[in-house]
Design a protein around this motif. Structure first.
Motif, PDB file in Angstrom:
ATOM      1  N   GLN A   1       7.929  -3.064  10.707  1.00 20.13           N
ATOM      2  CA  GLN A   1       9.201  -2.453  10.325  1.00 20.13           C
ATOM      3  C   GLN A   1       9.248  -2.195   8.822  1.00 20.13           C
ATOM      4  N   ALA A   2       8.670  -3.109   8.050  1.00 13.33           N
ATOM      5  CA  ALA A   2       8.638  -2.913   6.599  1.00 13.33           C
ATOM      6  C   ALA A   2       7.765  -1.726   6.226  1.00 13.33           C
ATOM      7  N   LEU A   3       6.802  -1.397   7.084  1.00 14.18           N
ATOM      8  CA  LEU A   3       5.870  -0.314   6.779  1.00 14.18           C
ATOM      9  C   LEU A   3       6.406   1.056   7.188  1.00 14.18           C
ATOM     10  N   ILE A   4       7.113   1.106   8.315  1.00 14.00           N
ATOM     11  CA  ILE A   4       7.482   2.414   8.860  1.00 14.00           C
ATOM     12  C   ILE A   4       8.923   2.812   8.559  1.00 14.00           C
ATOM     13  N   GLN A   5       9.747   1.853   8.129  1.00 18.26           N
ATOM     14  CA  GLN A   5      11.150   2.169   7.887  1.00 18.26           C
ATOM     15  C   GLN A   5      11.286   3.061   6.644  1.00 18.26           C
ATOM     16  N   ALA A   6      11.911   4.202   6.830  1.00 18.15           N
ATOM     17  CA  ALA A   6      12.151   5.093   5.695  1.00 18.15           C
ATOM     18  C   ALA A   6      13.144   4.449   4.732  1.00 18.15           C
ATOM     19  N   GLY A   7      12.931   4.648   3.458  1.00  4.69           N
ATOM     20  CA  GLY A   7      13.851   4.142   2.451  1.00  4.69           C
ATOM     21  C   GLY A   7      13.471   2.798   1.874  1.00  4.69           C
ATOM     22  N   VAL A   8      12.345   2.207   2.330  1.00  5.56           N
ATOM     23  CA  VAL A   8      11.888   0.936   1.758  1.00  5.56           C
ATOM     24  C   VAL A   8      11.445   1.187   0.323  1.00  5.56           C
TER      25      VAL A   8
ATOM     26  N   LEU B   1      -3.064  10.331  -7.522  1.00  3.70           N
ATOM     27  CA  LEU B   1      -2.866   9.137  -6.694  1.00  3.70           C
ATOM     28  C   LEU B   1      -2.774   7.885  -7.563  1.00  3.70           C
ATOM     29  N   GLU B   2      -3.636   7.790  -8.557  1.00  2.18           N
ATOM     30  CA  GLU B   2      -3.612   6.614  -9.432  1.00  2.18           C
ATOM     31  C   GLU B   2      -2.267   6.502 -10.136  1.00  2.18           C
ATOM     32  N   LYS B   3      -1.702   7.651 -10.526  1.00  2.00           N
ATOM     33  CA  LYS B   3      -0.392   7.641 -11.176  1.00  2.00           C
ATOM     34  C   LYS B   3       0.700   7.214 -10.196  1.00  2.00           C
ATOM     35  N   VAL B   4       0.609   7.717  -8.952  1.00  2.00           N
ATOM     36  CA  VAL B   4       1.588   7.349  -7.920  1.00  2.00           C
ATOM     37  C   VAL B   4       1.518   5.850  -7.634  1.00  2.00           C
ATOM     38  N   PHE B   5       0.302   5.339  -7.498  1.00  2.00           N
ATOM     39  CA  PHE B   5       0.128   3.909  -7.186  1.00  2.00           C
ATOM     40  C   PHE B   5       0.670   3.027  -8.309  1.00  2.00           C
ATOM     41  N   GLN B   6       0.525   3.505  -9.546  1.00  2.00           N
ATOM     42  CA  GLN B   6       1.005   2.722 -10.676  1.00  2.00           C
ATOM     43  C   GLN B   6       2.529   2.692 -10.714  1.00  2.00           C
ATOM     44  N   GLU B   7       3.147   3.819 -10.398  1.00  2.00           N
ATOM     45  CA  GLU B   7       4.606   3.896 -10.458  1.00  2.00           C
ATOM     46  C   GLU B   7       5.264   3.368  -9.180  1.00  2.00           C
ATOM     47  N   TYR B   8       4.578   3.524  -8.059  1.00  2.00           N
ATOM     48  CA  TYR B   8       5.137   3.104  -6.765  1.00  2.00           C
ATOM     49  C   TYR B   8       4.113   2.230  -6.029  1.00  2.00           C
ATOM     50  N   PRO B   9       4.036   0.945  -6.370  1.00  2.00           N
ATOM     51  CA  PRO B   9       3.004   0.067  -5.787  1.00  2.00           C
ATOM     52  C   PRO B   9       3.051  -0.008  -4.263  1.00  2.00           C
ATOM     53  N   HIS B  10       4.236   0.233  -3.667  1.00  2.00           N
ATOM     54  CA  HIS B  10       4.294   0.121  -2.206  1.00  2.00           C
ATOM     55  C   HIS B  10       3.468   1.212  -1.531  1.00  2.00           C
ATOM     56  N   HIS B  11       3.248   2.341  -2.213  1.00  2.00           N
ATOM     57  CA  HIS B  11       2.379   3.378  -1.641  1.00  2.00           C
ATOM     58  C   HIS B  11       0.929   2.889  -1.601  1.00  2.00           C
ATOM     59  N   GLN B  12       0.513   2.184  -2.633  1.00  2.00           N
ATOM     60  CA  GLN B  12      -0.846   1.639  -2.625  1.00  2.00           C
ATOM     61  C   GLN B  12      -0.994   0.616  -1.506  1.00  2.00           C
ATOM     62  N   ALA B  13       0.039  -0.201  -1.304  1.00  2.00           N
ATOM     63  CA  ALA B  13      -0.019  -1.200  -0.233  1.00  2.00           C
ATOM     64  C   ALA B  13      -0.195  -0.520   1.123  1.00  2.00           C
ATOM     65  N   ARG B  14       0.528   0.584   1.347  1.00  2.00           N
ATOM     66  CA  ARG B  14       0.398   1.303   2.613  1.00  2.00           C
ATOM     67  C   ARG B  14      -1.010   1.883   2.772  1.00  2.00           C
ATOM     68  N   CYS B  15      -1.553   2.402   1.683  1.00  2.00           N
ATOM     69  CA  CYS B  15      -2.897   2.982   1.752  1.00  2.00           C
ATOM     70  C   CYS B  15      -3.952   1.911   2.014  1.00  2.00           C
ATOM     71  N   GLU B  16      -3.759   0.717   1.442  1.00  2.00           N
ATOM     72  CA  GLU B  16      -4.694  -0.382   1.710  1.00  2.00           C
ATOM     73  C   GLU B  16      -4.631  -0.795   3.177  1.00  2.00           C
ATOM     74  N   LEU B  17      -3.431  -0.748   3.750  1.00  2.00           N
ATOM     75  CA  LEU B  17      -3.310  -1.052   5.177  1.00  2.00           C
ATOM     76  C   LEU B  17      -4.011   0.005   6.024  1.00  2.00           C
TER      77      LEU B  17
ATOM     78  N   GLU C   1      -2.407   7.713   5.879  1.00  2.00           N
ATOM     79  CA  GLU C   1      -1.157   7.432   5.179  1.00  2.00           C
ATOM     80  C   GLU C   1      -0.719   8.691   4.436  1.00  2.00           C
ATOM     81  N   SER C   2       0.538   9.055   4.645  1.00  2.00           N
ATOM     82  CA  SER C   2       1.096  10.236   3.989  1.00  2.00           C
ATOM     83  C   SER C   2       1.915   9.800   2.779  1.00  2.00           C
ATOM     84  N   ILE C   3       1.491  10.276   1.601  1.00  2.00           N
ATOM     85  CA  ILE C   3       2.250   9.971   0.388  1.00  2.00           C
ATOM     86  C   ILE C   3       3.485  10.876   0.326  1.00  2.00           C
TER      87      ILE C   3
END
Length: 640
Positions: A57-64, A219-235, A262-264
């Motif tokens: 739920q933490a992964l798929i819920q929009a707005g996290v 992508l590196e810039k996105v991951f730095q500003e929004y760490p939860h996107h990197q977490a999703r990509c690692e999953l 994973e869609s950014i």
């Protein structure tokens, strides 16, 4: 309120699973569900409106807006770590209560696992941190213990292997732990810093995918500003890895790939993919976290080091039990099999490694509670007066069992040969005969044959009298805890391999009993009483009548006592009179006549010696207490 259930909480670095066992039942534990799934990604998300979310739920819920994954680690002072892991557990606990899957509060006892390589101080710090969540009953135990218990209770470990040596290889997302279970005792094989976890493979796939991505800088810039996107990509990388190792044959073809996705946003996608060739490169590439060893080399070295440590302990594991989600990787089986080849060691990968620890934790919790209650009940029995009363009640029957064989054998080994020697003029006076019979009696009583007779009668007494009454008080305890009645009995062992020589009634109790009986018979005057009976009742007066009182005691006042003493000390009767007075038939008749009299002497001597029998009761009770205590230690393994 008493504890009704144990909750096995497998908070893993990669996945989390929860199981429940009912304390008063022996039914297998049941997996519990969060978000309608029995296994969840270890993920904690924050949603501005919905609050904290866990798992999928933490992964798929929009707005996290915040997302943490793979956050299990040794306790440290990082406030973010403490907040994340305690919030994750608290949210899980709340959801389990809300869904009515657990009783909660005082009725539930949580057992949470930790890597076996963690030190006791690490484990205590981890438990203290988790207890701050507010769960009333919570305990942290090594995951290897849970794996062993699950294998035992699920029927994957035969009884003979339970007492042998089992090596548990637990390959998790963050660590790989080796634990030796020898004779039911756990021995962690600690290699120092343990960072060999399967999540390193996820990170290698992530780095490889990012490095080859056409929009890498963005992508590196996105991951730095929004760490939860990197977490999703690692999953997504983890899912690609799991897909690959679940279907390796499909990806031998260079054109086939195990993929994650994973869609950014609508324009940026992160699509990790691996096949056999790519995975071989990843597994063999040097990793800085492993001292620039490759993952496969580090695992090989770890198994080799485990083997070396086992050799130092002079141990060859009968069983190599593999668990942890990453144990599905087939190459880990091959390395373990090479290091621990058959037939000396058997490899047993767990068929459900993602559920094994949760189920095992629930089983361990239930076992701990039931085993403690079982031991408490037996201790209450041992501390009561029941054993003393039971033994004292049957002491007269032990006396009866001893009198007949002791009387018969003393006649055969002391009386008959002594009188025959006197008959043949090998013994001069009856006083000498008295000394001879006493020496013969004592020599026989101290010999192996006499002690074996006493031993056998005591065993018969124990089996026919003590054991049934003892079973009457131990059988209800066994029934209550649903284990075989033989667990606390002495006529049978739990399993042939479980027989402990110290539990044999002959060794544990009867050695003292035999020594006691011999001491009472000799030291208590029993032998002297028997000899006096023979001399006065069967020899002295017949001699006086045949030989003539005037010859024996001229000028003396004739009375029974003086005649007896005179005959005993002074008269050396000629051999022709001896053979006439006491021929072989008369000796045989005398032995038959004195047998019941000897039995009465034994009976009176033993029965009247109450102080000594109180000592015997105490010795038997102490022996029973020791033997039962040892039985308990071996019987607890049968508790479920």
């Amino acid at each position: 309120m008493r504890i009704l259930e144990t909750i096995g909480f497998d908070l893993g670095h990669g996945e989390t699973a929860v199981a429940k066992a009912i304390v008063e039942s022996i039914e297998p534990p049941q997996m519990l569900e969060i978000n309608n799934k029995k296994n969840q990604i270890t993920a904690l998300g924050w949603h501005p409106k919905l609050g904290y979310l866990v798992g999928e739920q933490a992964l798929i819920q929009a707005g996290v807006t915040q997302l943490s994954i793979s956050f299990k680690q040794k306790p440290n002072h990082d406030p973010n770590y403490k907040k994340t892991i305690s919030t994750f557990l608290a949210t899980y606990y709340q959801k389990l209560q809300e869904s009515k899957q657990i009783e909660g509060e005082e009725s539930s006892y949580f057992y949470i696992g930790c890597p076996s390589g963690w030190s006791m101080s690490d484990r205590q710090a981890y438990q203290k941190l988790l207890q701050e969540v507010g769960i009333p009953h919570l305990n942290v135990i090594p995951e290897s213990r849970a794996a062993f218990m699950q294998a035992k209770e699920a029927g994957k470990l035969e009884y003979e292997k339970l007492l042998a040596s089992v090596l548990i290889v637990d390959i998790g997302s963050s660590t790989t732990d080796f634990t030796l279970v020898k004779s039911l005792h756990e021995i962690p094989l600690d290699f120092g810093s343990n960072t060999l976890g399967a999540s390193l493979i996820d990170k290698a796939i992530f780095a490889r995918t990012l490095d080859k991505h056409e929009q890498k800088p963005l992508l590196e810039k996105v991951f730095q500003e929004y760490p939860h996107h990197q977490a999703r990509c690692e999953l997504a990388c983890r899912k690609a890895k799991e897909d690959y190792f679940s279907n390796e044959q499909l990806y031998n073809d260079p054109q086939s790939f195990a993929r994650g996705f994973e869609s950014i946003n609508e324009q940026i996608y992160f699509i990790p993919q691996v096949n056999k060739l790519m995975m071989e490169e990843i597994l063999h590439q040097p990793l800085p976290e492993l001292g620039n060893k490759s993952w496969i080399q580090a695992f090989h070295d770890a198994v080799s080091e485990a083997k070396t440590k086992l050799q130092q302990l002079e141990t060859i594991p009968k069983l190599v039990l593999m668990t942890g989600g990453a144990s599905r990787m087939k190459f880990t089986h091959q390395i373990c099999q090479q290091m621990f080849p058959e037939p000396e060691s058997q490899l047993r990968p767990d068929p459900e490694p993602e559920r094994c620890i949760a189920l095992g934790l629930a089983r361990v919790g239930r076992w701990d509670l039931r085993a403690a209650a079982f031991q408490q009940e037996v201790n209450q029995l041992l501390d009561s007066q029941k054993l003393t009363e039971l033994i004292s009640r049957h002491i007269p029957e032990l006396v009866e069992l001893l009198t007949q064989p002791l009387a018969e054998n003393l006649i055969d080994h002391a009386v008959r040969p002594g009188v025959k020697d006197w008959q043949k003029n090998k013994i001069r006076t009856l006083a000498d005969l008295e000394t001879s019979m006493k020496n013969r009696a004592e020599e026989w009583l101290k010999g192996n044959v006499a002690q074996q007779i006493i031993n056998n009668q005591c065993i018969r007494w124990f089996n026919n009298k003590i054991q049934p009454d003892l079973a009457a008080v131990t059988d209800p305890i066994c029934r209550k805890f649903q284990i075989p009645r033989s667990s606390l009995r002495f006529e049978d062992s739990i399993e042939p391999a479980f027989v402990n020589p110290e539990l044999r009634i002959g060794d544990a109790i009867l050695a003292d009993t035999v020594a006691f009986i011999v001491n009472v018979v000799i030291g208590g005057g029993t032998v002297a009483s028997i000899i006096t009976l023979i001399l006065t009742g069967h020899l002295t007066w017949p001699i006086a009548l045949v030989y003539g009182a005037s010859v024996m005691a001229a000028g003396m006042e004739l009375n029974r006592k003086t005649v007896q003493e005179t005959i005993k000390k002074n008269i050396d009767i000629p051999s022709w009179i001896r053979s006439s007075l006491m021929n072989d038939q008369k000796i045989a008749d005398m032995c038959v006549q004195i047998k019941p009299e000897l039995e009465n002497v034994f009976r009176e001597q033993l029965t009247n010696n109450q102080a000594a029998f109180e000592q015997l009761t105490q010795k038997v009770e102490q022996g029973l207490q020791k033997a039962l205590s040892m039985k308990v230690q071996e019987a607890v393994i049968l508790i479920q």
